[in-house]
Design an enzyme around this catalytic site. Structure first.
Site, PDB file in Angstrom:
ATOM      1  N   SER A  57       3.720  -1.720  10.216  1.00 24.16           N
ATOM      2  CA  SER A  57       5.114  -1.827  10.436  1.00 24.16           C
ATOM      3  C   SER A  57       5.815  -3.116  10.215  1.00 24.16           C
ATOM      4  O   SER A  57       6.591  -3.569  10.801  1.00 24.16           O
ATOM      5  CB  SER A  57       5.472  -1.319  12.070  1.00 24.16           C
ATOM      6  N   GLU A 117      -5.146  -4.590  10.774  1.00 23.51           N
ATOM      7  CA  GLU A 117      -4.128  -3.456  10.988  1.00 23.51           C
ATOM      8  C   GLU A 117      -4.379  -2.685  12.138  1.00 23.51           C
ATOM      9  O   GLU A 117      -5.152  -1.772  12.054  1.00 23.51           O
ATOM     10  CB  GLU A 117      -4.099  -2.453   9.750  1.00 23.51           C
ATOM     11  N   GLY A 151       2.937  -0.973   4.278  1.00 18.95           N
ATOM     12  CA  GLY A 151       3.210   0.559   3.887  1.00 18.95           C
ATOM     13  C   GLY A 151       4.680   0.889   3.683  1.00 18.95           C
ATOM     14  O   GLY A 151       5.191   0.697   2.668  1.00 18.95           O
ATOM     15  N   GLY A 152       5.294   1.537   4.499  1.00 18.15           N
ATOM     16  CA  GLY A 152       6.523   2.255   4.255  1.00 18.15           C
ATOM     17  C   GLY A 152       7.647   1.293   3.684  1.00 18.15           C
ATOM     18  O   GLY A 152       8.224   1.509   2.782  1.00 18.15           O
ATOM     19  N   GLY A 156       2.890   2.939  10.535  1.00 25.48           N
ATOM     20  CA  GLY A 156       4.005   3.744  10.550  1.00 25.48           C
ATOM     21  C   GLY A 156       4.603   4.174  11.666  1.00 25.48           C
ATOM     22  O   GLY A 156       5.209   5.071  11.944  1.00 25.48           O
ATOM     23  N   ASN A 210       1.018  -1.111  -0.002  1.00 21.81           N
ATOM     24  CA  ASN A 210      -0.026   0.018  -0.114  1.00 21.81           C
ATOM     25  C   ASN A 210       1.006   1.235   0.073  1.00 21.81           C
ATOM     26  O   ASN A 210       1.565   1.332   0.938  1.00 21.81           O
ATOM     27  CB  ASN A 210      -0.936   0.050   1.061  1.00 21.81           C
ATOM     28  N   TRP A 211       1.089   1.614  -1.242  1.00 28.24           N
ATOM     29  CA  TRP A 211       1.985   3.008  -1.468  1.00 28.24           C
ATOM     30  C   TRP A 211       1.346   4.048  -0.739  1.00 28.24           C
ATOM     31  O   TRP A 211       1.929   5.110  -0.468  1.00 28.24           O
ATOM     32  CB  TRP A 211       2.190   3.194  -2.715  1.00 28.24           C
ATOM     33  N   LYS A 212      -0.087   4.327  -0.306  1.00 23.74           N
ATOM     34  CA  LYS A 212      -0.594   5.463   0.267  1.00 23.74           C
ATOM     35  C   LYS A 212      -0.255   6.613  -0.816  1.00 23.74           C
ATOM     36  O   LYS A 212      -0.219   6.518  -1.945  1.00 23.74           O
ATOM     37  CB  LYS A 212      -0.150   5.574   1.585  1.00 23.74           C
ATOM     38  N   GLU A 224      -6.951   5.052   7.882  1.00 24.37           N
ATOM     39  CA  GLU A 224      -6.563   6.553   7.461  1.00 24.37           C
ATOM     40  C   GLU A 224      -7.814   6.877   6.765  1.00 24.37           C
ATOM     41  O   GLU A 224      -8.327   8.079   6.829  1.00 24.37           O
ATOM     42  CB  GLU A 224      -5.294   6.609   6.464  1.00 24.37           C
ATOM     43  N   HIS A 271      -9.416   1.392   4.876  1.00 20.25           N
ATOM     44  CA  HIS A 271      -8.240   1.595   5.673  1.00 20.25           C
ATOM     45  C   HIS A 271      -8.532   2.564   6.741  1.00 20.25           C
ATOM     46  O   HIS A 271      -9.401   3.529   6.612  1.00 20.25           O
ATOM     47  CB  HIS A 271      -7.287   2.006   4.666  1.00 20.25           C
TER      48      HIS A 271
HETATM   49  P1  13P Z   1       3.191   0.736   7.518  1.00 18.17           P
HETATM   50  O1  13P Z   1       3.679  -0.707   7.152  1.00 18.17           O
HETATM   51  O2  13P Z   1       3.867   1.885   7.047  1.00 18.17           O
HETATM   52  O3  13P Z   1       3.067   0.568   9.038  1.00 18.17           O
HETATM   53  O4  13P Z   1       1.528   1.007   6.861  1.00 18.17           O
HETATM   54  C1  13P Z   1       0.717  -0.046   7.258  1.00 18.17           C
HETATM   55  C2  13P Z   1      -0.487   0.211   6.382  1.00 18.17           C
HETATM   56  O5  13P Z   1      -1.086   1.068   7.046  1.00 18.17           O
HETATM   57  C3  13P Z   1      -0.713  -0.692   5.273  1.00 18.17           C
HETATM   58  O6  13P Z   1      -1.989  -0.515   4.775  1.00 18.17           O
END
Ligand code: 13P
Length: 265
Positions: free
Chosen positions: A227, A182, A248-249, A188, A23-25, A111, A109
């Protein structure tokens, strides 16, 4: 030696193909996306036994779709609206996503729940719209730190599952919907859930899915997100009910994401 329970568990693990999604956001321009794929495609070309999914921002979907043709990589969007077309400025429909080559879409998600006020009802409408157009769904759920500390984790997961999947039939879920657990406090933050916390939540989620879909719940893949890195993926994937990851990251760099895809159980 495995006892009979262990054998059943192994059987379930074997029948659920690992699913790992990036998930590149809100990251990467088209140029950055092209550079990533130039490196990434050859790094993962031998990975055959994992569903590999990339969810770039809307602006890079077409680019990724064109480049990944004839590779082992699948395309996902990060969100979708629930109408097919019309006067909804700024929104993107399931029809547009399938047209551009998306196989999946992330829905619910945290967010989007937090910053864009998406409710369980909106999420349920989006899931139904995605399934109507044959899009696979990566359905996200998870508790906040306050909810965990107040002992409400299971209540939150139960509500999100029951409301989010309301009126979705068993035929529409296996192979079409993966659930991503999640915990918001792990996103993050560098603070991953322990394997015990992850397994406990995933087991609970599978029990809730079983209450809705009976034994079909054993075929539904449940991903962990929050994470995830190349350092913790092996131990997370060793949990009986962890069938993949939403990253994510650590998915933004080709070398770290490819190492995650090559996890060892
Ligand atoms: P991180 O891996 O950056 O913690 O993000 C997780 C996430 O929200 C994937 O959808």
């Amino acid at each position: 030696m495995l006892d009979i329970r262990g054998l059943y568990q192994l059987n379930y693990i074997l029948m659920r193909k690992p699913f790992i999604a990036a998930n590149w956001k809100m990251n990467k321009t088209v140029g950055e996306t092209q550079s990533f794929l130039n490196e990434f495609i050859s790094l993962v070309q031998d990975v055959k036994d994992v569903d590999i999914v990339i969810a770039p921002p809307f602006t890079s979907l077409y680019t990724v779709s064109s480049i990944i043709k004839n590779t082992n990589i699948q395309l996902s969007a990060q969100d979708v609206f629930y109408e097919d077309k019309g006067a909804y400025t700024g929104e993107v429909s399931p029809v547009m996503l399938t047209d551009i080559g998306c196989k999946h879409v992330i829905i619910g998600h945290s967010e989007r729940r937090q910053y864009f006020k998406e409710t369980d009802e909106i999420i349920n409408r989006k899931i139904k719209a995605a399934r109507k157009h044959n899009l696979g769904v990566i359905f996200c759920i998870g508790e906040s730190l306050e909810e965990r500390e107040a002992g409400k984790t299971f209540d939150v997961l139960k509500r999100e599952i029951e409301e989010g999947l309301k009126d979705i039939s068993a035929a529409n879920i296996v192979d079409s919907i993966v659930v991503a657990y999640e915990p918001i406090w792990a996103i993050g933050t560098g603070k991953t859930a322990t394997t015990e916390q992850a397994q406990e939540a995933h087991k609970y989620i599978r029990e809730r899915l079983a209450s809705l879909y009976g034994s079909k719940a054993n075929e539904i893949r449940i991903l962990y997100g929050g994470s995830v890195t190349s350092d913790n993926i092996d131990s997370l994937m060793a949990c009986a009910d962890v069938d993949g990851a939403l990253v994510g990251g650590a998915s933004l760099k080709a070398d770290s994401f490819s190492r995650i895809l090559k996890f060892r159980r």
